[in-house]
Scaffold this motif. Structure first.
Motif, PDB file in Angstrom:
ATOM      1  N   PRO A   1       0.824  -1.212   0.000  1.00  0.00           N
ATOM      2  CA  PRO A   1       0.000   0.000   0.000  1.00  0.00           C
ATOM      3  C   PRO A   1       0.860   1.264   0.000  1.00  0.00           C
ATOM      4  CG  PRO A   1       0.007  -1.011   2.171  1.00  0.00           C
ATOM      5  CD  PRO A   1       0.700  -1.972   1.252  1.00  0.00           C
ATOM      6  N   VAL A   2       0.371   2.277  -0.700  1.00  0.00           N
ATOM      7  CA  VAL A   2       1.075   3.555  -0.769  1.00  0.00           C
ATOM      8  C   VAL A   2       0.047   4.682  -0.634  1.00  0.00           C
ATOM      9  CG1 VAL A   2       3.002   2.745  -2.180  1.00  0.00           C
ATOM     10  CG2 VAL A   2       0.894   3.521  -3.285  1.00  0.00           C
ATOM     11  N   PRO A   3       0.495   5.867  -0.195  1.00  0.00           N
ATOM     12  CA  PRO A   3      -0.413   7.019  -0.140  1.00  0.00           C
ATOM     13  C   PRO A   3      -0.427   7.758  -1.470  1.00  0.00           C
ATOM     14  CG  PRO A   3       1.687   7.597   0.860  1.00  0.00           C
ATOM     15  CD  PRO A   3       1.801   6.164   0.423  1.00  0.00           C
TER      16      PRO A   3
ATOM     17  N   HIS B   1      -1.798   3.500   5.235  1.00  0.00           N
ATOM     18  CA  HIS B   1      -0.836   2.963   4.275  1.00  0.00           C
ATOM     19  C   HIS B   1       0.406   2.399   4.970  1.00  0.00           C
ATOM     20  CE1 HIS B   1       1.020   6.979   4.814  1.00  0.00           C
ATOM     21  NE2 HIS B   1       2.134   6.393   4.443  1.00  0.00           N
ATOM     22  N   GLN B   2       0.590   2.731   6.251  1.00  0.00           N
ATOM     23  CA  GLN B   2       1.698   2.162   7.015  1.00  0.00           C
ATOM     24  C   GLN B   2       1.283   0.916   7.800  1.00  0.00           C
ATOM     25  OE1 GLN B   2       3.529   5.167   9.496  1.00  0.00           O
ATOM     26  NE2 GLN B   2       3.753   6.605   7.800  1.00  0.00           N
TER      27      GLN B   2
ATOM     28  N   ASP C   1      -7.094   7.419   3.633  1.00  0.00           N
ATOM     29  CA  ASP C   1      -5.889   6.945   4.330  1.00  0.00           C
ATOM     30  C   ASP C   1      -5.933   7.182   5.834  1.00  0.00           C
ATOM     31  OD1 ASP C   1      -3.244   5.757   4.226  1.00  0.00           O
ATOM     32  OD2 ASP C   1      -2.471   7.744   4.695  1.00  0.00           O
TER      33      ASP C   1
ATOM     34  N   PHE D   1      -5.347   5.755   0.666  1.00  0.00           N
ATOM     35  CA  PHE D   1      -4.647   4.477   0.788  1.00  0.00           C
ATOM     36  C   PHE D   1      -4.892   3.732  -0.519  1.00  0.00           C
ATOM     37  CE2 PHE D   1      -5.431  -0.022   1.299  1.00  0.00           C
ATOM     38  CZ  PHE D   1      -4.394  -0.497   2.082  1.00  0.00           C
TER      39      PHE D   1
ATOM     40  N   LEU E   1      -3.826   0.320  -2.853  1.00  0.00           N
ATOM     41  CA  LEU E   1      -3.160  -0.983  -2.885  1.00  0.00           C
ATOM     42  C   LEU E   1      -3.446  -1.654  -4.229  1.00  0.00           C
ATOM     43  CD1 LEU E   1      -1.639  -3.332  -1.516  1.00  0.00           C
ATOM     44  CD2 LEU E   1      -3.864  -4.147  -0.694  1.00  0.00           C
TER      45      LEU E   1
END
Length: 286
Positions: free
Chosen positions: A194-196, A228-229, A218, A205, A207
């Motif tokens: 996952p990334v912002p 996302h973390q 997010d 968020f 993915l």
């Protein structure tokens, strides 16, 4: 108000707070059915506030009945109902408290101690009334009402001024216009991580799994943790994300709450991947 704000920065009880919160989380592990019930996950709203309203309402009614010299049996019945309701109220409250930020927990601890004092006064009042000492029982009840009022004020400060109660997820219905919005290219997203990504005013968020993309707001609806973390997991064959701050678990498909402490669903987005690889999103209707 200034005194209340100072409570947020009083560090004298931090060791007690940390140990007590850790104990509560250990006794009621994240993801357990009892914990989710006490948070209010099944109803979609925190359980503590409505339970507290019942007890405070009963104690307010007791004060009114005492003031007009109503039938002592009526006062005793309403008072006893408020005392009985305080037990599940406290259980739900301490469960919510255990997963707050430290500044919120400082105010929450004082809130709990004041309410515990009120409960003790009301319990003493009931015992005096049952022993036939109505006048002394009324005096203790009025003292308890004063303590409960202070506790209610601190609870309101904690919930609204310190934002421990409202959802922290972005209200996408008015921040994101209707219709499809270009987000990014499919190949710009890492596969399986996952990334912002920004969409106007909000952070998302995102993915990607192969050519499939899942998108949520997010900021966790509990206390705005960065999803996302968080870690990905399967819950009943459903792909989910776990908030890295307090463990709230959301279903990737639609943002539904699987486990608390969050009770509000995470805003989710429909995704369209065009033939040229452009990823488009739009808010998912409720």
């Amino acid at each position: 108000m200034k005194i209340t704000e100072r409570l947020e920065h009083v560090k004298a009880g931090d060791q007690v707070i940390v140990r007590l919160a850790r104990t509560v989380r250990k006794r009621l592990p994240l993801g357990s059915q009892v914990r989710d019930l006490l948070h209010g996950v099944p109803t979609g709203h925190p359980l503590h506030p409505p339970l507290a309203t019942v007890s405070l309402g009963c104690w307010t009614a007791t004060a009114v009945l005492d003031a007009i010299d109503a039938d002592p049996r009526a006062s005793q019945a309403v008072l006893a109902t408020g005392i009985a309701g305080a037990i599940p109220t406290a259980a739900a409250g301490i469960t919510d408290w255990s997963v707050l930020h430290l500044e919120q927990q400082r105010v929450g601890l004082v809130h709990a101690l004041v309410n515990l004092t009120a409960l003790g006064l009301y319990s003493g009042s009931l015992m005096l009334r049952l022993a036939g000492r109505q006048r002394a029982g009324k005096a203790l009840a009025f003292a308890g009402f004063g303590a409960a009022s202070v506790g209610g004020y601190l609870g309101g400060h904690l919930a609204y001024r310190m934002a421990a109660g409202p959802t922290h997820a972005e209200p996408t219905t008015h921040l994101v216009p209707l219709g499809w919005h270009d987000l990014c290219r499919l190949w710009d997203l890492p596969d399986g991580r996952p990334v912002p990504r920004r969409l106007g005013y909000i952070q998302l968020f995102v993915l990607r799994h192969g050519s499939t993309v899942k998108v949520l707001a997010d900021r966790c609806s509990h206390l705005a943790g960065p999803l996302h973390q968080g870690r990905l997991k399967l819950e009943g064959n459903e792909a989910c994300v776990v908030c890295p701050w307090h463990g709230s678990t959301f279903r990737l498909e639609d943002g539904a709450v699987v486990h608390g402490p969050a009770t509000s669903p995470q805003p989710s987005f429909e995704v369209n991947v065009r033939g040229d690889g452009l990823v488009q999103v739009r808010p998912r209707p409720f």
